[in-house]
Design an enzyme around this catalytic site. Structure first.
Site, mmCIF file in Angstrom:
data_model
loop_
_atom_site.group_PDB
_atom_site.id
_atom_site.type_symbol
_atom_site.label_atom_id
_atom_site.label_comp_id
_atom_site.label_asym_id
_atom_site.label_seq_id
_atom_site.Cartn_x
_atom_site.Cartn_y
_atom_site.Cartn_z
ATOM 1 C CE LYS A 1 12.149 -8.145 11.558
ATOM 2 N NZ LYS A 1 11.780 -8.643 10.238
ATOM 3 C CG HIS B 1 11.826 -9.942 4.643
ATOM 4 N ND1 HIS B 1 10.553 -9.454 4.548
ATOM 5 C CD2 HIS B 1 12.060 -10.581 3.463
ATOM 6 C CE1 HIS B 1 10.027 -9.760 3.371
ATOM 7 N NE2 HIS B 1 10.928 -10.454 2.696
ATOM 8 C CE1 TYR C 1 4.634 -7.675 10.403
ATOM 9 C CE2 TYR C 1 6.730 -8.655 10.944
ATOM 10 C CZ TYR C 1 5.600 -8.608 10.158
ATOM 11 O OH TYR C 1 5.460 -9.489 9.139
ATOM 12 N NE ARG D 1 13.285 -7.726 -0.003
ATOM 13 C CZ ARG D 1 13.086 -7.589 1.295
ATOM 14 N NH1 ARG D 1 11.921 -7.207 1.764
ATOM 15 N NH2 ARG D 1 14.050 -7.831 2.144
HETATM 16 C C1 LIG Z 1 9.107 -3.174 6.340
HETATM 17 C C2 LIG Z 1 8.693 -1.859 5.679
HETATM 18 C C3 LIG Z 1 8.322 -1.828 4.343
HETATM 19 N N1 LIG Z 1 7.960 -0.647 3.777
HETATM 20 C C4 LIG Z 1 7.518 -0.629 2.368
HETATM 21 C C5 LIG Z 1 8.430 -1.281 1.365
HETATM 22 C C6 LIG Z 1 7.433 -1.797 0.308
HETATM 23 O O1 LIG Z 1 7.144 -0.749 -0.587
HETATM 24 C C7 LIG Z 1 6.181 -2.115 1.080
HETATM 25 C C8 LIG Z 1 5.990 -3.612 1.360
HETATM 26 O O2 LIG Z 1 7.200 -4.079 1.951
HETATM 27 P P1 LIG Z 1 7.633 -5.607 1.887
HETATM 28 O O3 LIG Z 1 7.288 -6.150 0.554
HETATM 29 O O4 LIG Z 1 9.048 -5.677 2.339
HETATM 30 O O5 LIG Z 1 6.656 -6.248 2.968
HETATM 31 P P2 LIG Z 1 6.788 -7.662 3.682
HETATM 32 O O6 LIG Z 1 7.245 -8.647 2.681
HETATM 33 O O7 LIG Z 1 5.550 -7.913 4.410
HETATM 34 O O8 LIG Z 1 7.978 -7.375 4.694
HETATM 35 C C9 LIG Z 1 7.857 -7.816 6.022
HETATM 36 O O9 LIG Z 1 8.050 -9.222 6.018
HETATM 37 C C10 LIG Z 1 8.052 -9.822 7.278
HETATM 38 C C11 LIG Z 1 8.341 -11.290 7.103
HETATM 39 C C12 LIG Z 1 8.939 -9.130 8.270
HETATM 40 O O10 LIG Z 1 9.611 -9.728 9.099
HETATM 41 C C13 LIG Z 1 8.830 -7.641 8.259
HETATM 42 O O11 LIG Z 1 9.822 -7.040 9.079
HETATM 43 C C14 LIG Z 1 8.910 -7.093 6.862
HETATM 44 O O12 LIG Z 1 10.216 -7.323 6.328
HETATM 45 O O13 LIG Z 1 6.281 -1.395 2.319
HETATM 46 C C15 LIG Z 1 7.942 0.536 4.486
HETATM 47 O O14 LIG Z 1 7.613 1.626 3.958
HETATM 48 N N2 LIG Z 1 8.287 0.497 5.810
HETATM 49 C C16 LIG Z 1 8.658 -0.647 6.439
HETATM 50 O O15 LIG Z 1 8.938 -0.627 7.658
#
Ligand SMILES: Cc1cn([C@H]2C[C@H](O)[C@@H](COP(=O)(O)OP(=O)(O)O[C@H]3O[C@@H](C)C(=O)[C@@H](O)[C@H]3O)O2)c(=O)[nH]c1=O
Length: 185
Positions: free
Chosen positions: A75, A65, A135, A170
């Site tokens: 990050k 991501h 993070y 996703r």
């Molecule tokens: C990243 C983020 C997600 N969310 C929400 C979106 C979604 O409904 C839920 C879970 O998000 P994700 O499925 O994107 O989670 P995830 O797949 O764990 O996303 C993370 O992956 C790693 C590899 C990274 O590097 C991070 O920065 C972030 O992108 O949380 C937030 O509310 N705030 C945030 O800062």
């Protein structure tokens, strides 16, 4: 490099492997997880958000991501419980290392972290059950700026160390490198 942090350059310019040096005594230890004055590679960027994730099962893959400008972010990624193979991919448009990845095992036991600058994608695979990651983000989350590259793209050829398990819908739909223009940072 200070007494509390070792900052090691990687094969990709701007991406740092950081190891914290805990101060131990008879009770255990104290370490600075982050320090704006001593963690030089953070370069006094703001801290807009601190996120934590829990991942239940070994082999789980999250990522890769990034956020597009104007929400491009740096990050600082570390592991508070368990171990992961942590990966950053250079997607900076003008970079001579565009499309290259760097990976390192990050664990609670090793007290290490990756400092990932703007223009890189990030992801990890858990190497143990019950993994907690922390993070620090230099920019706030903006769903409209979310981007990613497919972690299983053969063109990237990331050497994920164990059988891949449990990707989010996703992440399975993320584009391949050939369809990504590059990030202008
Ligand atoms: C990243 C983020 C997600 N969310 C929400 C979106 C979604 O409904 C839920 C879970 O998000 P994700 O499925 O994107 O989670 P995830 O797949 O764990 O996303 C993370 O992956 C790693 C590899 C990274 O590097 C991070 O920065 C972030 O992108 O949380 C937030 O509310 N705030 C945030 O800062």
């Amino acid at each position: 490099m200070t007494a509390r942090f070792s900052e090691e350059a990687t094969t990709l310019a701007g991406l740092w492997h950081v190891t914290r040096n805990p101060l131990g005594d008879a009770r255990g230890y104290l370490e600075r997880v982050f320090c704006v004055d001593e963690l030089v590679s953070w370069s006094h960027r703001p801290i807009a958000q601190v996120n934590r994730t829990f991942t239940a099962t070994k082999g789980t893959l999250r990522g890769l991501h990034f956020q597009h400008p104007p929400s491009a972010e740096c990050k600082y990624v570390t592991c508070l419980k368990g171990a992961v193979f942590d990966v950053a991919v250079d997607l900076r448009k003008a970079s001579p290392t565009f499309g290259q990845w760097f990976g390192v095992e990050i664990s609670a036991q090793a007290h290490n972290a990756l400092l990932i600058p703007e223009g890189f994608a990030h992801g990890f695979q858990t190497l143990t059950d019950d993994v907690e990651m922390l993070y620090l983000h230099s920019a706030s989350y903006a769903s409209s700026s979310e981007g990613g590259v497919n972690a299983l793209d053969p063109a990237l050829a990331v050497a994920w160390p164990i059988k891949v398990y449990n990707r989010s819908p996703r992440d399975q739909d993320l584009p391949f490198l050939a369809d990504i223009e590059g990030i202008d940072v």
